[in-house]
Design a protein around this motif. Structure first.
Motif, short mmCIF file in Angstrom:
data_model
loop_
_atom_site.label_atom_id
_atom_site.label_comp_id
_atom_site.label_asym_id
_atom_site.label_seq_id
_atom_site.Cartn_x
_atom_site.Cartn_y
_atom_site.Cartn_z
N ARG A 149 4.34 0.71 -4.05
CA ARG A 149 3.09 0.37 -2.67
C ARG A 149 2.06 1.50 -2.87
NH1 ARG A 149 5.01 -2.88 1.36
NH2 ARG A 149 6.87 -3.53 1.03
N ASN A 152 -0.91 1.10 -5.40
CA ASN A 152 -1.11 -0.94 -4.70
C ASN A 152 -1.39 -1.88 -6.16
OD1 ASN A 152 -2.17 -1.94 -2.75
ND2 ASN A 152 -4.31 -1.63 -3.74
N GLU A 153 0.04 -1.88 -6.62
CA GLU A 153 0.03 -3.16 -7.44
C GLU A 153 0.49 -4.40 -7.11
OE1 GLU A 153 -0.54 -3.60 -10.23
OE2 GLU A 153 -1.26 -1.29 -11.48
N ARG A 154 -0.13 -4.61 -6.14
CA ARG A 154 0.14 -6.11 -5.68
C ARG A 154 0.79 -6.75 -5.78
NH1 ARG A 154 -4.29 -8.92 -2.14
NH2 ARG A 154 -2.72 -9.08 -0.36
N LYS A 155 0.79 -7.25 -7.66
CA LYS A 155 1.44 -8.76 -8.01
C LYS A 155 3.18 -7.87 -8.23
CE LYS A 155 1.08 -11.93 -11.78
NZ LYS A 155 -0.14 -12.69 -13.04
N SER A 193 6.93 -10.72 0.17
CA SER A 193 6.65 -11.41 -1.19
C SER A 193 5.39 -12.12 -1.30
CB SER A 193 7.73 -11.19 -2.22
OG SER A 193 8.09 -12.06 -3.52
N VAL A 196 2.07 -11.77 -0.02
CA VAL A 196 1.48 -10.73 -0.97
C VAL A 196 1.34 -11.92 -1.61
CG1 VAL A 196 0.76 -9.52 -2.76
CG2 VAL A 196 2.22 -9.09 -0.61
#
Length: 554
Positions: A149, A152-155, A193, A196
């Protein structure tokens, strides 16, 4: 540029386009003597193939590791260790996988590489879960999610959030000591999840999140929503040809069908999923699928076939070290009970608890506590049986696991009757309310009716008549309530309803049309003053219709 475009194709599920770009990038990197680009592309190809063929994925991962070691680059070596560790996990070698990931974590921490640390914590989380240690896995995941978080590593965040329901009492992990307080809280992270993954257009991530949601929601008895996720996930996995998630989603689908007593459909669905798992060489999915398939066969009376499935997956007597092996070992307890071997079931349950991480006794493990209680009850050890069943009931209550809850409560009610005590009307009411709520969550009307009938038929014999909830007698009902109140054919149909058969299966058994069976069922309901098939099933058992011939003679 080729690697970037390949990654975009992979995210969209365009396998052939992704492979073509990665292979061209690999060729260019080798021609240009660019070891870093060569190493990165080997990892890309390994990840791409991991959804289809673990043997091919292994080849690329090992080449990448060799290239990284030759370069002397510590970060590249650590990333290669993570990739190899994840491959080892999927071929059921979790101890080696944990060693690789811990070595990678130490390297990234020494380098101060926050991205590498977060990625490795994700690997350590799932590896710990699939090694049976839900507490250690949760600690890794909570640390990793917080870091992702921040970055900000969304994958990677979507990847780390999806498996979080496994820390609770899902059908995959109720054979372990749960680490979550309740299932709904854990489910919320899988829902994030999914959100996202959909926002970033990651098809494989979306399919995985739906797989985990199907697993968690079905364990809570929300069958309709779970089936929606599973069907959407299967369609997506088929579209992108992701065989690993197809196997997993088939496993969840079949397990839901098993839970609602659609045994023929469950058997076919699980057999298909098992074939996919074997084809891609995933020992992990083969183990997970073999357990519900064997339980399904046991419920159908095919005890030898059930044991054959389990023995082909994991040898009997060996200590379990992976989630798939724990599930297989737990299924052996259930098969032993189905065969009428409570002594063996009790022995297996106690041996199981001795090798399960974080377990002090079998009563710490929800499903094993329930099965152990049933074995003890069958052996007449009522006091011990009650303690185990009460432990299982507490687990099911705490986690909101309604499908397990009603089964445990049915055994507790039957135990009270067997001990010569009074009927436990409080638990009987709870069972009726739970079954009514679960039935409403089954979208298909035929499956809903079959579930209601089978749920009654699968209850212990002493409890069936107590739960029949027959309405107060009227002159018409008093006459119709006797076996002679039905025609010979209607009595036959009532017996088959009590066996849990749907109308189509009854029609096949009696060699009549399905509409004819529907008419008989309607007539039975009318004559007996009932409103559902579950009441027919309980009434048939209470009146011992299975012991009557077609002339009504004993």
């Amino acid at each position: 540029m080729l690697r970037s475009r390949g990654a975009a194709y992979e995210t969209l599920g365009e396998f052939e386009h992704a492979r073509a770009d990665y292979e061209r990038a690999l060729e260019r990197a080798r021609d240009g003597g660019d070891w870093s680009a060569e190493w990165q592309t080997l990892l890309d190809l390994g990840m791409l193939w991991s959804g289809r063929d673990y043997a091919r994925a292994s080849d690329y991962y090992r080449l990448a590791h060799e290239r990284a070691q030759a370069s002397g680059d510590a970060s590249a070596v650590a990333r290669s260790l993570n990739s190899l560790g994840n491959w080892l996990l999927n071929v059921d070698r979790p101890a080696e996988a944990l060693r690789y990931h811990r070595e990678a974590l130490a390297a990234f921490e020494a380098l101060g590489d926050q991205h590498g640390i977060a990625e490795t914590l994700d690997f350590l989380g799932i590896t710990s879960y699939l090694s049976g240690d839900l507490f250690q896995g949760t600690r890794y995941y909570e640390r990793g999610v917080a870091l992702l978080r921040e970055l900000n590593e969304r994958k990677l965040l979507a990847s780390a959030l999806a498996p979080m329901p496994l820390r609770g009492m899902t059908w995959q992990t109720d054979c372990l000591v749960p680490a979550a307080e309740n299932l709904p809280a854990a489910t919320a992270q899988a829902e994030e999840s999914l959100a996202v993954a959909r926002e970033i257009g990651w098809s494989a991530g979306e399919a995985f999140a739906r797989l985990m949601l199907g697993c968690s929601l079905s364990a809570q008895g929300d069958y309709g929503t779970a089936l929606d996720h599973v069907r959407a996930g299967k369609a997506l996995a088929a579209e992108i040809e992701h065989q690993q998630w197809l196997a997993g989603l088939g496993c969840i689908h079949g397990s839901i069908l098993l839970d609602i007593f659609a045994l023929d459909d469950a058997r076919a669905t699980l057999a298909e999923a098992l074939a996919i798992g074997r084809a891609i060489g995933s020992a992990h999915w083969v183990g997970l699928i073999s357990s519900p398939l064997a339980r399904c066969l046991a419920q159908q009376g095919a005890h030898d076939g059930a044991n054959a499935v389990l023995d082909a997956t994991f040898p009997p007597g060996a200590p379990a070290t992976t989630l798939g092996q724990f599930l297989v070992a737990c299924a052996r307890i259930e098969v032993a009970l189905a065969r009428g071997e409570p002594e063996r079931a009790l022995m297996l349950a106690d041996a199981f608890a001795a090798t399960t991480p974080n377990a002090v006794s079998a009563d710490d493990i929800p499903r094993v506590a329930w099965l152990r209680g049933r074995a003890l009850a069958a052996l007449g050890r009522h006091g011990e049986a009650e303690r185990s069943l009460l432990a299982a009931e507490r687990h099911a209550h705490q986690h909101g696991a309604r499908p397990l809850l009603w089964r445990v409560q049915a055994d507790l009610c039957a135990l009270a009757l067997a001990r010569g005590g009074e009927r436990d009307t409080g638990r009987e009411t709870s069972i009726q309310q739970t079954l009514a709520a679960l039935a409403q969550n089954i979208p298909d009307p035929a499956m809903r009716a079959a579930f209601q009938a089978a749920a009654s038929a699968h209850m212990p014999l002493l409890l069936r008549s107590a739960l029949a909830a027959v309405p107060a007698a009227t002159p018409r009902r008093s006459t119709a309530g006797a076996p002679g109140g039905l025609t010979a054919r209607e009595r036959e149909v009532a017996v088959l309803v009590a066996e849990g058969l749907a109308n189509r299966a009854i029609a096949g058994r009696l060699v009549v049309g399905e509409r004819t069976v529907e008419t008989h069922v309607t007539n039975i309901l009318g004559k007996l003053g009932f409103t559902n098939r579950a009441q027919i099933a309980a009434w048939a058992v209470a009146h011992q219709l299975a012991a009557l011939d077609t002339d009504g003679a004993r």
